[in-house]
Design an enzyme around this catalytic site. Sequence first.
Site, PDB file in Angstrom:
ATOM      1  N   GLY A   1       0.835  -1.193   0.000  1.00  0.00           N
ATOM      2  CA  GLY A   1       0.000   0.000   0.000  1.00  0.00           C
ATOM      3  C   GLY A   1       0.870   1.242   0.000  1.00  0.00           C
TER       4      GLY A   1
ATOM      5  CD  GLN B   1       3.300   5.937   2.445  1.00  0.00           C
ATOM      6  OE1 GLN B   1       2.248   5.392   2.111  1.00  0.00           O
ATOM      7  NE2 GLN B   1       4.327   5.270   2.949  1.00  0.00           N
TER       8      GLN B   1
ATOM      9  CB  CYS C   1       5.677   2.428   7.032  1.00  0.00           C
ATOM     10  SG  CYS C   1       5.015   3.839   6.145  1.00  0.00           S
ATOM     11  CG  LEU C   2       6.410   1.189   0.964  1.00  0.00           C
ATOM     12  CD1 LEU C   2       5.693   1.487  -0.351  1.00  0.00           C
ATOM     13  CD2 LEU C   2       7.479   0.128   0.779  1.00  0.00           C
TER      14      LEU C   2
ATOM     15  CG  HIS D   1      -0.127   1.316   7.226  1.00  0.00           C
ATOM     16  ND1 HIS D   1       0.830   0.945   8.139  1.00  0.00           N
ATOM     17  CD2 HIS D   1       0.506   2.109   6.331  1.00  0.00           C
ATOM     18  CE1 HIS D   1       1.985   1.508   7.805  1.00  0.00           C
ATOM     19  NE2 HIS D   1       1.812   2.208   6.696  1.00  0.00           N
ATOM     20  CD  GLU D   2      -0.732   2.704   2.752  1.00  0.00           C
ATOM     21  OE1 GLU D   2      -0.382   3.897   2.641  1.00  0.00           O
ATOM     22  OE2 GLU D   2       0.074   1.793   2.977  1.00  0.00           O
TER      23      GLU D   2
ATOM     24  CG  HIS E   1       0.483   7.093   5.468  1.00  0.00           C
ATOM     25  ND1 HIS E   1       1.602   7.626   6.064  1.00  0.00           N
ATOM     26  CD2 HIS E   1       0.759   5.774   5.262  1.00  0.00           C
ATOM     27  CE1 HIS E   1       2.516   6.681   6.211  1.00  0.00           C
ATOM     28  NE2 HIS E   1       2.018   5.548   5.740  1.00  0.00           N
TER      29      HIS E   1
END
Length: 159
Positions: free
Chosen positions: A46, A51, A88-89, A130-131, A134
Amino acid sequence: MALRNIVTERDPMLRKVSRPVEKFDRRLWTLLDDMADTMYDADGCGIAGVQVGVLRRVFVVDTGEGLTEYINPEILCRSGEQDGMEGCLSSPGEYGLVVRPEKVTVRAQDRHGEWFEQEAEGLPARAICHEYDHLDGHIFKDITHHMLTEEELQKLDEE
């Protein structure tokens, strides 16, 4: 394939609240395509607009069931509980244990502005939450109850 730079947690942009998407046009479609390419290239499941440096309420998720694009999402219902590992990226190489809902119902728009509702459970529910966080300037570390150490990560790799 167009890859975008991934914003890391050191960048204060990641803590900003994203604005709604108002135009459903080629520019949005390019963003969505680039986000998917960037997520797949980074081996993620995701990624949110913020991001990749775009403060819009948009994210994409693929937990193995195919790519889904979420624009102006709202989580309508949360139920149950799951406790599991997240990364997380924007925080490469770091993982923690996070409690999330087991099931969610989300309402969002697709790339053409059409509304849809989706129920998700397990990993897809975790990824959506999670996304979604953000979009409001939150990262998984804000709610992690235990960050995994190098030793713990190595042990998990060996299993």
